[in-house]
Design a protein around this motif. Structure first.
Motif, PDB file in Angstrom:
ATOM      1  N   UNK A 277     -10.151  80.230 -21.925  1.00  0.00           N
ATOM      2  CA  UNK A 277     -11.403  80.417 -22.668  1.00  0.00           C
ATOM      3  C   UNK A 277     -11.903  79.047 -23.090  1.00  0.00           C
TER       4      UNK A 277
ATOM      5  N   UNK B 238     -15.101  76.917 -24.882  1.00  0.00           N
ATOM      6  CA  UNK B 238     -16.369  76.918 -25.609  1.00  0.00           C
ATOM      7  C   UNK B 238     -16.963  75.526 -25.483  1.00  0.00           C
TER       8      UNK B 238
ATOM      9  N   UNK C 124     -21.549  78.772 -34.040  1.00  0.00           N
ATOM     10  CA  UNK C 124     -20.162  78.359 -34.025  1.00  0.00           C
ATOM     11  C   UNK C 124     -19.925  77.245 -35.013  1.00  0.00           C
ATOM     12  N   UNK C 125     -18.679  77.116 -35.424  1.00  0.00           N
ATOM     13  CA  UNK C 125     -18.307  76.020 -36.304  1.00  0.00           C
ATOM     14  C   UNK C 125     -17.206  75.231 -35.621  1.00  0.00           C
ATOM     15  N   UNK C 126     -17.332  73.920 -35.642  1.00  0.00           N
ATOM     16  CA  UNK C 126     -16.291  73.075 -35.083  1.00  0.00           C
ATOM     17  C   UNK C 126     -16.219  71.794 -35.880  1.00  0.00           C
ATOM     18  N   UNK C 127     -15.695  70.760 -35.261  1.00  0.00           N
ATOM     19  CA  UNK C 127     -15.542  69.496 -35.970  1.00  0.00           C
ATOM     20  C   UNK C 127     -16.872  68.855 -36.308  1.00  0.00           C
TER      21      UNK C 127
ATOM     22  N   UNK D 129     -19.607  80.392 -24.049  1.00  0.00           N
ATOM     23  CA  UNK D 129     -18.174  80.599 -23.858  1.00  0.00           C
ATOM     24  C   UNK D 129     -17.963  80.932 -22.374  1.00  0.00           C
TER      25      UNK D 129
ATOM     26  N   UNK E 234      -8.569  68.930 -17.985  1.00  0.00           N
ATOM     27  CA  UNK E 234      -9.053  69.284 -19.323  1.00  0.00           C
ATOM     28  C   UNK E 234      -9.819  68.135 -19.978  1.00  0.00           C
ATOM     29  N   UNK E 235      -9.466  66.895 -19.644  1.00  0.00           N
ATOM     30  CA  UNK E 235     -10.205  65.768 -20.217  1.00  0.00           C
ATOM     31  C   UNK E 235     -11.684  65.844 -19.841  1.00  0.00           C
TER      32      UNK E 235
ATOM     33  N   UNK F  96     -13.338  68.866 -21.547  1.00  0.00           N
ATOM     34  CA  UNK F  96     -13.521  68.698 -22.994  1.00  0.00           C
ATOM     35  C   UNK F  96     -14.294  67.429 -23.349  1.00  0.00           C
ATOM     36  N   UNK F  97     -15.071  66.917 -22.399  1.00  0.00           N
ATOM     37  CA  UNK F  97     -15.782  65.659 -22.654  1.00  0.00           C
ATOM     38  C   UNK F  97     -16.929  65.825 -23.638  1.00  0.00           C
ATOM     39  N   UNK F  98     -17.421  67.042 -23.848  1.00  0.00           N
ATOM     40  CA  UNK F  98     -18.579  67.254 -24.710  1.00  0.00           C
ATOM     41  C   UNK F  98     -18.232  67.154 -26.189  1.00  0.00           C
ATOM     42  N   UNK F  99     -19.226  67.318 -27.012  1.00  0.00           N
ATOM     43  CA  UNK F  99     -19.044  67.260 -28.467  1.00  0.00           C
ATOM     44  C   UNK F  99     -18.335  68.509 -28.968  1.00  0.00           C
TER      45      UNK F  99
ATOM     46  N   UNK G 210     -13.487  73.370 -26.804  1.00  0.00           N
ATOM     47  CA  UNK G 210     -12.145  73.851 -27.055  1.00  0.00           C
ATOM     48  C   UNK G 210     -11.730  74.651 -25.842  1.00  0.00           C
ATOM     49  N   UNK G 211     -10.447  74.617 -25.555  1.00  0.00           N
ATOM     50  CA  UNK G 211      -9.915  75.325 -24.400  1.00  0.00           C
ATOM     51  C   UNK G 211      -8.644  76.032 -24.874  1.00  0.00           C
TER      52      UNK G 211
END
Lengths: 102, 102, 102
Positions: free
Chosen positions: C10, C12, C41-44, C61, C78-79, C82-85, C88-89
């Motif tokens: 999954x 996002x 959504x909420x993230x860092x 998603x 995965x790098x 997950x390059x975006x702001x 999550x995986x």
């Protein structure tokens, strides 16, 4: 209230077949399901985008949280559930917290 | 960067209660959550369809990926999370890959 | 037709990066994926709401059901995924029922 041994069944299928699939789920004893819209998807028939005027390529995701017994009933009907062109069914273990009983 | 021992918590609840639920998640230490729209659903109160003008039957799915510790905090608040009419909470094990730490 | 050892992945990420991510999935051998719209959504980077006219904060998603081998190929990338702001995986074990083979 926290109960283990439940299954989370995730089905991706054509929107046109959604009612047919939820009818199967209901008959298999599922006490509930949740249907989510899908933006686009790729499968054995290539990439499909939702939102064209005909609606013919619209896809939905149906999530069922079921007791082990109901999950077995649902999986016994997988041929009928997966009768469409776009279809996948994935099962995972979940623990459930809920006010009412399944 | 790959970390095991995480929990994926899936909550289905009324859209009108969504903010209340995410406030509980935030207070329980969840570093993030994702809210998905729901087309329709069946539960103990029958079938519900989103999109009626009042919005009163709209439902959302909230997915939280949380550390074991945060997940425990969230599940300790399950009574408050499940206070609505339409409500279910399902928990599964996940491995997480992420740039930032939880 | 029921096969164990599969992974449900999954992801996002920002809608603007979705094509980039599905291209990576395709190259890693994923035979299919499903993209779902996200309301908020909420993230860092704080809370993000979809639907602003610019579309710049829209999030999606992406759910992939992959064989263990394809899942390993995906996680090796995965790098790039997950390059975006917002990214999550999360990976979990699933059993798959499907007409066609992966």
């Amino acid at each position: 209230m926290s109960e283990t041994g439940f299954k989370r069944i995730e089905i991706v299928t054509e929107a046109l077949r959604a009612k047919q699939v939820t009818d199967i789920l209901d008959k298999a004893g599922a006490t509930g399901w949740t249907m989510l819209p899908v933006l686009s998807g790729k499968g054995h028939h290539g990439v499909r985008h939702s939102g064209d005027p005909s609606g013919i390529s619209d896809t939905v995701m149906i999530v069922v949280i079921a007791s082990a017994e109901h999950a077995q009933n649902i999986m016994a009907k997988s041929d009928a559930i997966l009768a469409g062109r776009t279809a996948i069914l994935a099962v995972s273990d979940v623990t459930v917290i809920r006010k009412d009983r399944f």
